[in-house]
Design a protein around this motif. Structure first.
Motif, short mmCIF file in Angstrom:
data_model
loop_
_atom_site.label_atom_id
_atom_site.label_comp_id
_atom_site.label_asym_id
_atom_site.label_seq_id
_atom_site.Cartn_x
_atom_site.Cartn_y
_atom_site.Cartn_z
N UNK A 293 -5.70 -6.19 8.87
CA UNK A 293 -5.14 -5.02 8.17
C UNK A 293 -4.65 -3.96 9.16
N UNK A 294 -5.40 -3.77 10.23
CA UNK A 294 -4.99 -2.79 11.24
C UNK A 294 -3.70 -3.24 11.92
N UNK A 295 -3.59 -4.51 12.21
CA UNK A 295 -2.36 -5.03 12.84
C UNK A 295 -1.18 -4.89 11.89
N UNK A 296 -1.40 -5.15 10.60
CA UNK A 296 -0.32 -4.99 9.62
C UNK A 296 0.13 -3.54 9.55
N UNK A 297 -0.81 -2.61 9.60
CA UNK A 297 -0.46 -1.19 9.57
C UNK A 297 0.33 -0.80 10.81
N UNK A 298 -0.04 -1.33 11.96
CA UNK A 298 0.69 -1.05 13.20
C UNK A 298 2.11 -1.59 13.11
N UNK A 299 2.26 -2.78 12.55
CA UNK A 299 3.61 -3.35 12.41
C UNK A 299 4.47 -2.53 11.46
N UNK A 300 3.87 -2.03 10.37
CA UNK A 300 4.63 -1.16 9.46
C UNK A 300 5.03 0.13 10.16
N UNK A 301 4.14 0.68 10.93
CA UNK A 301 4.45 1.90 11.68
C UNK A 301 5.56 1.64 12.68
N UNK A 302 5.52 0.48 13.32
CA UNK A 302 6.57 0.11 14.29
C UNK A 302 7.93 0.05 13.60
N UNK A 303 7.98 -0.57 12.41
CA UNK A 303 9.24 -0.64 11.67
C UNK A 303 9.75 0.75 11.31
N UNK A 304 8.84 1.62 10.90
CA UNK A 304 9.23 2.99 10.54
C UNK A 304 9.79 3.72 11.76
N UNK A 305 9.12 3.59 12.88
CA UNK A 305 9.57 4.25 14.10
C UNK A 305 10.93 3.71 14.53
N UNK A 306 11.12 2.40 14.44
CA UNK A 306 12.41 1.81 14.82
C UNK A 306 13.54 2.30 13.91
N UNK A 307 13.25 2.48 12.62
CA UNK A 307 14.27 3.02 11.70
C UNK A 307 14.64 4.44 12.08
N UNK A 308 13.65 5.25 12.41
CA UNK A 308 13.91 6.64 12.81
C UNK A 308 14.73 6.66 14.09
N UNK A 309 14.36 5.82 15.06
CA UNK A 309 15.09 5.77 16.33
C UNK A 309 16.53 5.33 16.09
N UNK A 310 16.72 4.36 15.20
CA UNK A 310 18.07 3.90 14.89
C UNK A 310 18.91 5.03 14.29
N UNK A 311 18.33 5.79 13.38
CA UNK A 311 19.06 6.92 12.78
C UNK A 311 19.41 7.97 13.83
N UNK A 312 18.47 8.23 14.71
CA UNK A 312 18.73 9.22 15.76
C UNK A 312 19.85 8.75 16.68
N UNK A 313 19.86 7.45 17.01
CA UNK A 313 20.92 6.91 17.87
C UNK A 313 22.28 7.02 17.19
N UNK A 314 22.32 6.71 15.89
CA UNK A 314 23.60 6.82 15.17
C UNK A 314 24.09 8.26 15.15
#
Length: 107
Positions: A39-60
């Motif tokens: 469960x902790x690993x799944x939460x970390x992966x969800x957080x990673x996806x969220x962070x990558x989406x934010x970074x992508x928006x910032x880059x755009x």
């Protein structure tokens, strides 16, 4: 070495460490612990996806800002070139007028 020289405090600490270590290994390898790790690993992966989406928006957004800034600088450079060319035309006209006046006086 005799029993009188043996430090029972250090021996007790060592025995407690072995006991806790053995119990800790069993606790960490239990099904409940594995479920927690999953469960902790799944939460970390969800957080990673969220962070990558934010970074992508910032880059755009940064790319849009950069393109806008380049366009502004290009327009400004074109305006400066046009003003410089206009200034050179005015200087040329002034020189031509002075040459004409000088020629008229000479006649």
């Amino acid at each position: 070495m005799s029993l009188k020289d043996f430090d029972y405090k250090k021996g007790g600490i060592f025995a407690a460490g072995v006991l806790f270590g053995t119990a800790g290994i069993k606790a960490l390898s239990s099904k409940d612990a594995k479920n927690l790790y999953t469960k902790a690993t799944a939460a970390v992966l969800r957080a990673k996806d969220c962070v990558l989406n934010v970074v992508s928006n910032i880059q755009e957004n940064a790319q849009d800002i950069y393109a806008g800034a380049q366009q502004i600088n290009d327009e400004r450079a074109a305006a400066e070139d046009a003003a410089e060319a206009e200034g050179q035309d005015e200087v040329a006209e002034t020189v031509a007028e002075e040459e004409t006046k000088t020629e008229e006086k000479a006649e």
